[in-house]
Design an enzyme around this catalytic site. Structure first.
Site, mmCIF file in Angstrom:
data_model
loop_
_atom_site.group_PDB
_atom_site.id
_atom_site.type_symbol
_atom_site.label_atom_id
_atom_site.label_comp_id
_atom_site.label_asym_id
_atom_site.label_seq_id
_atom_site.Cartn_x
_atom_site.Cartn_y
_atom_site.Cartn_z
ATOM 1 N N ASN A 212 0.858 -1.193 0.000
ATOM 2 C CA ASN A 212 0.000 0.000 0.000
ATOM 3 C C ASN A 212 0.888 1.235 0.000
ATOM 4 O O ASN A 212 2.109 1.132 -0.079
ATOM 5 C CB ASN A 212 -0.936 -0.033 1.210
ATOM 6 C CG ASN A 212 -0.142 -0.111 2.494
ATOM 7 O OD1 ASN A 212 0.586 0.790 2.848
ATOM 8 N ND2 ASN A 212 -0.274 -1.243 3.188
ATOM 9 N N ASP A 281 -4.093 -6.899 4.843
ATOM 10 C CA ASP A 281 -5.035 -7.857 5.439
ATOM 11 C C ASP A 281 -4.921 -9.240 4.795
ATOM 12 O O ASP A 281 -5.349 -10.231 5.367
ATOM 13 C CB ASP A 281 -6.471 -7.344 5.285
ATOM 14 C CG ASP A 281 -6.740 -6.174 6.212
ATOM 15 O OD1 ASP A 281 -6.322 -6.245 7.379
ATOM 16 O OD2 ASP A 281 -7.341 -5.176 5.763
ATOM 17 N N LYS A 339 -13.755 -0.396 15.399
ATOM 18 C CA LYS A 339 -12.405 -0.943 15.618
ATOM 19 C C LYS A 339 -11.939 -0.765 17.068
ATOM 20 O O LYS A 339 -11.282 -1.637 17.613
ATOM 21 C CB LYS A 339 -11.400 -0.295 14.655
ATOM 22 C CG LYS A 339 -11.506 -0.872 13.247
ATOM 23 C CD LYS A 339 -10.591 -0.195 12.248
ATOM 24 C CE LYS A 339 -10.931 -0.687 10.836
ATOM 25 N NZ LYS A 339 -10.294 0.067 9.784
HETATM 26 O O1 PMT Z 1 2.887 6.002 6.676
HETATM 27 P P1 PMT Z 1 2.265 7.313 6.235
HETATM 28 O O2 PMT Z 1 2.457 7.569 4.751
HETATM 29 O O3 PMT Z 1 2.729 8.454 7.111
HETATM 30 O O4 PMT Z 1 0.684 7.198 6.411
HETATM 31 C C1 PMT Z 1 0.124 7.085 7.688
HETATM 32 C C2 PMT Z 1 -1.018 6.061 7.714
HETATM 33 C C3 PMT Z 1 -2.181 6.553 6.867
HETATM 34 C C4 PMT Z 1 -0.520 4.706 7.192
HETATM 35 C C5 PMT Z 1 -1.431 5.906 9.219
HETATM 36 O O5 PMT Z 1 -1.811 7.152 9.691
HETATM 37 C C6 PMT Z 1 -2.556 4.880 9.374
HETATM 38 O O6 PMT Z 1 -3.713 5.205 9.261
HETATM 39 N N1 PMT Z 1 -2.189 3.600 9.658
HETATM 40 C C7 PMT Z 1 -3.128 2.498 9.746
HETATM 41 C C8 PMT Z 1 -3.478 2.045 8.366
HETATM 42 C C9 PMT Z 1 -4.356 0.807 8.417
HETATM 43 O O7 PMT Z 1 -3.884 -0.250 8.151
HETATM 44 O O8 PMT Z 1 -5.573 1.023 8.824
HETATM 45 P P2 PMT Z 1 -6.687 -0.152 8.988
HETATM 46 O O9 PMT Z 1 -7.910 0.602 9.239
HETATM 47 O O10 PMT Z 1 -6.620 -1.094 7.833
HETATM 48 O O11 PMT Z 1 -6.217 -0.928 10.285
HETATM 49 C C10 PMT Z 1 -6.642 -0.563 11.594
HETATM 50 C C11 PMT Z 1 -5.555 -0.859 12.592
HETATM 51 O O12 PMT Z 1 -5.331 -2.280 12.640
HETATM 52 C C12 PMT Z 1 -4.219 -0.217 12.295
HETATM 53 O O13 PMT Z 1 -3.662 0.235 13.513
HETATM 54 C C13 PMT Z 1 -3.401 -1.356 11.710
HETATM 55 O O14 PMT Z 1 -2.000 -1.206 12.038
HETATM 56 C C14 PMT Z 1 -3.990 -2.577 12.405
HETATM 57 N N2 PMT Z 1 -3.942 -3.803 11.598
HETATM 58 C C15 PMT Z 1 -4.575 -3.849 10.394
HETATM 59 C C16 PMT Z 1 -4.581 -5.028 9.672
HETATM 60 C C17 PMT Z 1 -3.925 -6.156 10.202
HETATM 61 N N3 PMT Z 1 -3.890 -7.288 9.538
HETATM 62 N N4 PMT Z 1 -3.296 -6.062 11.394
HETATM 63 C C18 PMT Z 1 -3.316 -4.911 12.099
HETATM 64 O O15 PMT Z 1 -2.742 -4.829 13.182
#
Ligand code: PMT
Length: 402
Positions: A212, A281, A339
Site C-alpha cells: 500500500n 489484510d 475498531k
Molecule cells: O505512513 P504514512 O504515509 O505516514 O501514512 C500514515 C497512515 C495513513 C498509514 C497511518 O496514519 C494509518 O492510518 N495507519 C493504519 C493504516 C491501516 O492499516 O488502517 P486499517 O484501518 O486497515 O487498520 C486498523 C488498525 O489495525 C491499524 O492500527 C493497523 O496497524 C492494524 N492492523 C490492520 C490489519 C492487520 N492485519 N493487522 C493490524 O494490526
C-alpha cells in the site's frame, strides 16, 4: 511560553543578518532574554551595536577579549541558554558543528551547550543543495539538532531558488514549538513503547508483491517524539525510504507475519503499543519460487487472511496502553468506533483518506481521536510530528489516570 526564557542567538555572515535584527526585536517584545554571539563575518554586514541596542545585552564577538563577567564566557552562555538559535547559519558554521570544529566563540559555545539548538540556514541555492552541506544537515538532524528550512525566492546573488533565511515570524513559531516539546520532554521516561510504521509487502513471486502507499512518516514521527519524551522506543518498520532514526532500536520487517512476530518478541516488556503501520489484510496463498510468466490468459491470485495483529494484541493487552489507527475512505467514524471496541483499544486515531492533507505519504495529517469511552476529539490539519505529540499527550493523560 517565551517570557523569561534565555535564548542565545548565534549570528553568522550573510546578507540575511538584517532579518535577525527583526527576529531579536520580535523576541524582545515577548520578554525573552537574548544574548548574541556574532562571528567576525557577521560583523562585516551589521555592527554589534545594532544587536546590542535591540537585545539590551552586550554582544559577544571575540573569544579572547577581556570578558564582561568573571566566568568563562562561552561556558556561561552555553549553560544559561534554554535554547540556542543560529540565524542566519552559513554552510561554514553548519559544517563546523557537524564535524566537531570549535575555533571561535560561536562554535565553542554551541559545542559546550546542552540546550536544544535550532539552525536556520541561509545561503546560495547551489551551496544549500551541495551534497556536502546536505550530509552535514542530515548528520546534525540525526544528532537531534533542529532545522528550519530556508525559503525559496530571489537570492541576494540574483539566483532564484531555496536559500533565503526563513521569515522571522516562522522562526519565532518554531522556537515556541521546540520549547514546548522540550518542556514536556521527559514525561515518558521509564516507559517502553513499541511503534509500528510503514507498509507491509506480501510477496507474489520473487519480483512482485502486494503493498500500500504508507510512507512510514506517521510512525517514524511517533517513534521520534516518544524518544524525545524519554521513552525507550522499539520501531518495527515495514520497507520505507526514510532514514533510520538516531538512537532508536529499529526492527525491519517485510510481511504482516514478520511484523506480528517482531511485536510479540517485545510485547511482554512494553507499556505502550502504537500501531501506525498499514498492514496488508491478505497475502498470496502461494508464493511462486520463480517469476510468474505471462500467458494469454487472466491470472487469479488466491489470497489468505493475514492475522489481525491489533485484534490479537487486544486480547492479551492487560494494563498495557494499546493505540490503533484507522485509515478509511468512507464512513470513517462508524468504522473507527467499531475498531476501538472490537480490538480492545484505549483509543484509535482515525484519518480520513479522502481528505487532502491526510493519510498516506503526506507531511500532514487530519485526525480524529476516539477513545474507548466514546469521547471524540477532532483536530485540524497539522504536521505529522505535531499529530504525534497530540497522541503522546493523550497517552500520558491515560498513564496519569492509572
Ligand atoms: O505512513 P504514512 O504515509 O505516514 O501514512 C500514515 C497512515 C495513513 C498509514 C497511518 O496514519 C494509518 O492510518 N495507519 C493504519 C493504516 C491501516 O492499516 O488502517 P486499517 O484501518 O486497515 O487498520 C486498523 C488498525 O489495525 C491499524 O492500527 C493497523 O496497524 C492494524 N492492523 C490492520 C490489519 C492487520 N492485519 N493487522 C493490524 O494490526
Amino acid at each position: 511560553m517565551l517570557k523569561g526564557k534565555n535564548i542565545v542567538i548565534g549570528v553568522t555572515g550573510g546578507i540575511a543578518v538584517y532579518k535577525t535584527l527583526d527576529l531579536v526585536s520580535r523576541l524582545k517584545k515577548l520578554n525573552v532574554n537574548i544574548n548574541i554571539i556574532m562571528t567576525s563575518s557577521a560583523q562585516e554586514f551589521v555592527k554589534p551595536l545594532s544587536f546590542q541596542s535591540l537585545s539590551q545585552n552586550y554582544v559577544v564577538t571575540d573569544m579572547f577579549k577581556e570578558p564582561k563577567t568573571w566566568d568563562v564566557e562561552h561556558i556561561s552562555l552555553a549553560q544559561k541558554a534554554d535554547l540556542f538559535v543560529i540565524a542566519p547559519a552559513t554552510a561554514n558554521i553548519i559544517g563546523k558543528i557537524a564535524n566537531g570544529i570549535a575555533d571561535d566563540m560561536l562554535s565553542t559555545t554551541v559545542m559546550a551547550t546542552r540546550a536544544p539548538v535550532l539552525i536556520a540556514p541561509a545561503m546560495n541555492t547551489n551551496m544549500y543543495e551541495n551534497p556536502i552541506v546536505q550530509n552535514n544537515i542530515e548528520r546534525l538532524k540525526q544528532l537531534g539538532y533542529y532545522f528550519i528550512d530556508p525559503a525559496s525566492g530571489r537570492l541576494a546573488c540574483g539566483d532564484y531558488g531555496r536559500g533565503k533565511l526563513a521569515a522571522p515570524e516562522d522562526i519565532v513559531n518554531e522556537i515556541v514549538k521546540i520549547l514546548k516539546t522540550c518542556s514536556k520532554s521527559k514525561d515518558l521516561l521509564g516507559k517502553k513503547v513499541i511503534v509500528t510504521a510503514g507498509p507491509t509487502q506480501e510477496p507474489i513471486d520473487p519480483v512482485r508483491y502486494i503493498t500500500n502507499h504508507s510512507s512510514g512518516k506517521m510512525g517514524y514521527s511517533l517513534a521520534e517524539a516518544a524518544r524525545k519524551r524519554g521513552a525507550e522506543v522499539i520501531l518495527i518498520s515495514g520497507p520505507t525510504n526514510l532514514k533510520k532514526p538516531y538512537d532508536i532500536k529499529t526492527v525491519d520487517i517485510v510481511t504482516a507475519n514478520d511484523m506480528y512476530e517482531a511485536i510479540l518478541n517485545h510485547f511482554d516488556d512494553a507499556d505502550i503499543i502504537i500501531k501506525a503501520a498499514a498492514v496488508s489484510d491478505y497475502r498470496p496463498s502461494n508464493i511462486s519460487n520463480q517469476k510468474i510468466k505471462k500467458s494469454n490468459f487472466d491470472l487469479d491470485i488466491k489470497l489468505t487472511r493475514n492475522p489481525d495483529i491489533l485484534y490479537e494484541l487486544g486480547k492479551k493487552k492487560k494494563n498495557k496502553i494499546l493505540v490503533g489507527f484507522a485509515a478509511e475512505t468512507n464512513d470513517l467514524m462508524n468504522n473507527a468506533i467499531k475498531k476501538v471496541n472490537k480490538k480492545n483499544l484505549d483509543f484509535i486515531v482515525a484519518n480520513d483518506l479522502s481528505q487532502q492533507g491526510a493519510g498516506f505519504k503526506e507531511e500532514t495529517n487530519i485526525v480524529t481521536i476516539i477513545d474507548k469511552k466514546g469521547k471524540i476529539e477532532k483536530f485540524d490539519k497539522m504536521k505529522k510530528d505535531e499529530v504525534a505529540d497530540i497522541i503522546l499527550d493523550k497517552i500520558v493523560d491515560l498513564l496519569n489516570q492509572e
